[in-house]
Design a protein around this motif. Structure first.
Motif, PDB file in Angstrom:
ATOM      1  N   LEU A  10       8.465  17.534  11.481  1.00  0.00           N
ATOM      2  CA  LEU A  10       8.186  16.110  11.606  1.00  0.00           C
ATOM      3  C   LEU A  10       7.007  15.742  10.717  1.00  0.00           C
ATOM      4  O   LEU A  10       6.101  16.551  10.504  1.00  0.00           O
ATOM      5  CB  LEU A  10       7.866  15.747  13.058  1.00  0.00           C
ATOM      6  N   GLY A  11       7.013  14.518  10.227  1.00  0.00           N
ATOM      7  CA  GLY A  11       5.936  14.052   9.370  1.00  0.00           C
ATOM      8  C   GLY A  11       5.418  12.702   9.810  1.00  0.00           C
ATOM      9  O   GLY A  11       6.177  11.881  10.344  1.00  0.00           O
ATOM     10  N   VAL A  12       4.142  12.468   9.594  1.00  0.00           N
ATOM     11  CA  VAL A  12       3.502  11.195   9.919  1.00  0.00           C
ATOM     12  C   VAL A  12       2.833  10.643   8.666  1.00  0.00           C
ATOM     13  O   VAL A  12       2.121  11.374   7.964  1.00  0.00           O
ATOM     14  CB  VAL A  12       2.445  11.359  11.028  1.00  0.00           C
TER      15      VAL A  12
ATOM     16  N   ALA B 158      10.053  10.270  -3.242  1.00  0.00           N
ATOM     17  CA  ALA B 158       9.047   9.462  -2.547  1.00  0.00           C
ATOM     18  C   ALA B 158       9.452   7.992  -2.536  1.00  0.00           C
ATOM     19  O   ALA B 158       9.234   7.280  -1.545  1.00  0.00           O
ATOM     20  CB  ALA B 158       7.680   9.639  -3.202  1.00  0.00           C
ATOM     21  N   LEU B 159      10.030   7.529  -3.628  1.00  0.00           N
ATOM     22  CA  LEU B 159      10.510   6.145  -3.700  1.00  0.00           C
ATOM     23  C   LEU B 159      11.533   5.876  -2.602  1.00  0.00           C
ATOM     24  O   LEU B 159      11.478   4.839  -1.929  1.00  0.00           O
ATOM     25  CB  LEU B 159      11.131   5.886  -5.080  1.00  0.00           C
ATOM     26  N   GLU B 160      12.450   6.806  -2.378  1.00  0.00           N
ATOM     27  CA  GLU B 160      13.481   6.618  -1.359  1.00  0.00           C
ATOM     28  C   GLU B 160      12.860   6.506   0.033  1.00  0.00           C
ATOM     29  O   GLU B 160      13.300   5.698   0.856  1.00  0.00           O
ATOM     30  CB  GLU B 160      14.487   7.763  -1.407  1.00  0.00           C
ATOM     31  N   ILE B 161      11.838   7.309   0.312  1.00  0.00           N
ATOM     32  CA  ILE B 161      11.171   7.254   1.615  1.00  0.00           C
ATOM     33  C   ILE B 161      10.538   5.882   1.832  1.00  0.00           C
ATOM     34  O   ILE B 161      10.679   5.266   2.902  1.00  0.00           O
ATOM     35  CB  ILE B 161      10.114   8.363   1.723  1.00  0.00           C
ATOM     36  N   ILE B 162       9.844   5.381   0.829  1.00  0.00           N
ATOM     37  CA  ILE B 162       9.159   4.091   0.957  1.00  0.00           C
ATOM     38  C   ILE B 162      10.159   2.957   1.113  1.00  0.00           C
ATOM     39  O   ILE B 162       9.981   2.066   1.967  1.00  0.00           O
ATOM     40  CB  ILE B 162       8.246   3.868  -0.259  1.00  0.00           C
TER      41      ILE B 162
ATOM     42  N   VAL C 204       0.809  -1.205   0.000  1.00  0.00           N
ATOM     43  CA  VAL C 204       0.000   0.000   0.000  1.00  0.00           C
ATOM     44  C   VAL C 204       0.851   1.268   0.000  1.00  0.00           C
ATOM     45  O   VAL C 204       0.442   2.300  -0.556  1.00  0.00           O
ATOM     46  CB  VAL C 204      -0.975  -0.004   1.207  1.00  0.00           C
ATOM     47  N   LEU C 205       2.038   1.226   0.587  1.00  0.00           N
ATOM     48  CA  LEU C 205       2.908   2.404   0.567  1.00  0.00           C
ATOM     49  C   LEU C 205       3.402   2.691  -0.843  1.00  0.00           C
ATOM     50  O   LEU C 205       3.331   3.826  -1.329  1.00  0.00           O
ATOM     51  CB  LEU C 205       4.098   2.197   1.515  1.00  0.00           C
ATOM     52  N   MET C 206       3.891   1.677  -1.512  1.00  0.00           N
ATOM     53  CA  MET C 206       4.477   1.859  -2.838  1.00  0.00           C
ATOM     54  C   MET C 206       3.412   2.109  -3.909  1.00  0.00           C
ATOM     55  O   MET C 206       3.632   2.887  -4.841  1.00  0.00           O
ATOM     56  CB  MET C 206       5.285   0.617  -3.217  1.00  0.00           C
ATOM     57  N   ASN C 207       2.265   1.482  -3.759  1.00  0.00           N
ATOM     58  CA  ASN C 207       1.266   1.538  -4.822  1.00  0.00           C
ATOM     59  C   ASN C 207       0.225   2.629  -4.605  1.00  0.00           C
ATOM     60  O   ASN C 207       0.032   3.490  -5.458  1.00  0.00           O
ATOM     61  CB  ASN C 207       0.570   0.176  -4.949  1.00  0.00           C
ATOM     62  N   GLN C 208      -0.447   2.617  -3.451  1.00  0.00           N
ATOM     63  CA  GLN C 208      -1.525   3.574  -3.230  1.00  0.00           C
ATOM     64  C   GLN C 208      -1.058   4.881  -2.583  1.00  0.00           C
ATOM     65  O   GLN C 208      -1.554   5.956  -2.929  1.00  0.00           O
ATOM     66  CB  GLN C 208      -2.628   2.942  -2.364  1.00  0.00           C
ATOM     67  N   SER C 209      -0.136   4.806  -1.631  1.00  0.00           N
ATOM     68  CA  SER C 209       0.189   5.992  -0.821  1.00  0.00           C
ATOM     69  C   SER C 209       1.325   6.829  -1.385  1.00  0.00           C
ATOM     70  O   SER C 209       1.584   7.925  -0.881  1.00  0.00           O
ATOM     71  CB  SER C 209       0.546   5.550   0.608  1.00  0.00           C
ATOM     72  N   ILE C 210       1.978   6.377  -2.420  1.00  0.00           N
ATOM     73  CA  ILE C 210       3.171   7.071  -2.908  1.00  0.00           C
ATOM     74  C   ILE C 210       2.872   8.494  -3.371  1.00  0.00           C
ATOM     75  O   ILE C 210       3.691   9.400  -3.188  1.00  0.00           O
ATOM     76  CB  ILE C 210       3.865   6.253  -4.022  1.00  0.00           C
ATOM     77  N   HIS C 211       1.686   8.730  -3.941  1.00  0.00           N
ATOM     78  CA  HIS C 211       1.334  10.090  -4.357  1.00  0.00           C
ATOM     79  C   HIS C 211       1.280  11.031  -3.156  1.00  0.00           C
ATOM     80  O   HIS C 211       1.744  12.171  -3.217  1.00  0.00           O
ATOM     81  CB  HIS C 211      -0.024  10.102  -5.062  1.00  0.00           C
ATOM     82  N   ASN C 212       0.696  10.547  -2.068  1.00  0.00           N
ATOM     83  CA  ASN C 212       0.555  11.384  -0.888  1.00  0.00           C
ATOM     84  C   ASN C 212       1.889  11.592  -0.183  1.00  0.00           C
ATOM     85  O   ASN C 212       2.167  12.670   0.361  1.00  0.00           O
ATOM     86  CB  ASN C 212      -0.464  10.760   0.072  1.00  0.00           C
ATOM     87  N   ILE C 213       2.720  10.566  -0.193  1.00  0.00           N
ATOM     88  CA  ILE C 213       4.067  10.697   0.364  1.00  0.00           C
ATOM     89  C   ILE C 213       4.869  11.709  -0.455  1.00  0.00           C
ATOM     90  O   ILE C 213       5.639  12.501   0.092  1.00  0.00           O
ATOM     91  CB  ILE C 213       4.754   9.318   0.404  1.00  0.00           C
ATOM     92  N   ASP C 214       4.655  11.697  -1.766  1.00  0.00           N
ATOM     93  CA  ASP C 214       5.290  12.701  -2.614  1.00  0.00           C
ATOM     94  C   ASP C 214       4.875  14.105  -2.190  1.00  0.00           C
ATOM     95  O   ASP C 214       5.717  15.007  -2.089  1.00  0.00           O
ATOM     96  CB  ASP C 214       4.913  12.469  -4.074  1.00  0.00           C
ATOM     97  N   LEU C 215       3.591  14.310  -1.924  1.00  0.00           N
ATOM     98  CA  LEU C 215       3.120  15.633  -1.521  1.00  0.00           C
ATOM     99  C   LEU C 215       3.702  16.041  -0.167  1.00  0.00           C
ATOM    100  O   LEU C 215       4.066  17.212   0.032  1.00  0.00           O
ATOM    101  CB  LEU C 215       1.589  15.642  -1.449  1.00  0.00           C
TER     102      LEU C 215
ATOM    103  N   GLN D 243       6.613  15.130   1.235  1.00  0.00           N
ATOM    104  CA  GLN D 243       8.022  15.510   1.140  1.00  0.00           C
ATOM    105  C   GLN D 243       8.199  16.758   0.294  1.00  0.00           C
ATOM    106  O   GLN D 243       9.102  17.555   0.542  1.00  0.00           O
ATOM    107  CB  GLN D 243       8.861  14.342   0.603  1.00  0.00           C
ATOM    108  N   TRP D 244       7.332  16.958  -0.709  1.00  0.00           N
ATOM    109  CA  TRP D 244       7.389  18.159  -1.551  1.00  0.00           C
ATOM    110  C   TRP D 244       7.104  19.397  -0.721  1.00  0.00           C
ATOM    111  O   TRP D 244       7.638  20.480  -0.988  1.00  0.00           O
ATOM    112  CB  TRP D 244       6.370  18.005  -2.679  1.00  0.00           C
TER     113      TRP D 244
END
Length: 373
Positions: free
Chosen positions: A255-257, A350-354, A205-216, A218-219
């Motif tokens: 900090l981020g969650v 975002a890939l690096e974070i996941i 779910v992190l790599m497939n569904q949540s990656i867009h939000n993780i991108d936002l 970190q951006w």
């Protein structure tokens, strides 16, 4: 006298060269960009619909290893079908290729397209490893082609408003943020294809569904210092996680969650991005970070009313409305000879974070950036 003649000749030659360059530039501006799509599965219709809706673009070819799917997709969008992308690259005049295959093929197919002289647009994740992401980025640079990663949520109206406030310094000192994806992907979804939910081809779910939000996330909050997280396969019959949580420490002290789940009952509930600072609070919600729910800055009451009165409705699905703008940006980047708004270097973050969260499952310790695979 010779110097004068040589100077005149030089001006003539330079003038001719300038004229030719202007002609080439004009030709590039006038012609439609010829697009091809590789992979005709779940997300491909968003690519096709966006391309055919742009006056500056045309969809000339599509490719899928399943002949019936390639043919049906080609018939629907008025393109030529292929089952071999190598054959398609060799036979068709193509400017831009969008890649919408299973995730582990994004980078190798992108590299092949770049070596064929095609500009590359790749779905998330751009690769399954940092090494393959870096190879894709390097190859596109070496071949002189553009590379864009499709993180379409950056173009949501809500996100653009939040980003503008950030760039204007209205948040003051950033304190923290939260990226949440609470969606449903049931067993039938994962059964659609044998690669879904696998470690090597898809991720969880992190790599497939949540990656867009993780991108936002970190951006917005900036470069990462360290990450720690947990993942779990709670309900779905897959190899990778269907639930993941993580905390991020950013280099600026914020900090981020992260919370991501594909186990939400009974359907998709929300994708949210919340950003907080010394003098500002913004919470963006909706089904796909498409609606501002909180907008608080000093003296922002009138502005807030205007924002809330002009809110977009939820999109028909979680893919949102941003694909067309991503495609348009690539066209403009080619014509203006500039870097796309979301180049490979951005998609890599975002890939690096996941991957760091995945590494935490092995080390049981925080991962300090840069990540060493």
């Amino acid at each position: 006298m010779n110097a004068i003649i040589n100077g005149v000749n030089c001006r003539i030659v330079c003038g001719r060269l300038s004229y030719k360059l202007n002609c080439l530039r004009s030709e590039t501006m006038d012609k439609k960009m010829r697009f091809a799509i590789i992979g005709c599965g779940r997300i491909a219709p968003k690519h096709a619909e966006s391309i055919v809706a742009l006056e500056e673009a045309e969809l000339v070819a599509v490719c899928d290893i399943i002949p019936e799917r390639a043919q049906a997709f080609a018939d629907k969008y008025g393109a030529k079908p292929y089952t071999s992308y190598e054959e398609m690259l060799a036979k068709e005049e193509i400017d831009v290729v969008t890649i919408a295959t299973e995730s582990d093929l994004h980078a190798p197919i992108g590299i092949t397209c770049a070596k064929a002289g095609k500009h590359v647009m790749v779905e998330k994740p751009m690769a399954m490893t940092l090494a393959s992401a870096d190879e894709l980025i390097r190859t596109c640079h070496e071949e002189g082609v553009k590379l864009s990663v499709i993180h379409q949520n950056r173009y949501n109206k809500s996100i653009k408003l939040m980003r503008q406030a950030l760039e204007e310094g209205r948040f003051g000192k950033l304190t923290h943020g939260q990226a949440t994806v609470r969606w449903n992907r049931n067993d039938a979804y994962y059964a659609q294809a044998p690669w879904r939910g696998t470690k090597l081809q898809d991720g969880g779910v992190l790599m497939n569904q949540s990656i867009h939000n993780i991108d936002l996330l970190q951006w917005t909050l900036g470069p990462v210092e360290s990450v720690f997280g947990y993942t779990r396969t709670a309900l779905r019959k897959i190899e990778m996680e269907d639930v993941g949580v993580a905390v991020i420490k950013f280099k600026n002290g914020a900090l981020g969650v992260i919370e991501a789940a594909s186990t939400i009952y009974p359907k998709n509930i929300e994708e949210t991005l919340n950003i907080f600072g010394e003098t500002g609070s913004v919470m963006v919600g909706g089904i796909a970070v498409n609606r501002i729910e909180t907008w608080e800055f000093p003296d922002s009451e009138e502005e807030k009313k205007q924002i809330f009165d002009s809110q977009e409705n939820d999109p028909p699905n979680v893919y949102g409305f941003g694909h067309r703008e991503v495609m348009k940006d690539m066209i403009d980047a080619i014509r203006e000879d500039r870097t796309p708004a979301i180049p490979g270097e951005e998609g890599r973050k975002a890939l690096e974070i996941i991957l760091a969260i995945y590494k935490c499952q092995e080390t049981k310790e925080p991962v300090v950036f840069p990540l060493s695979e």
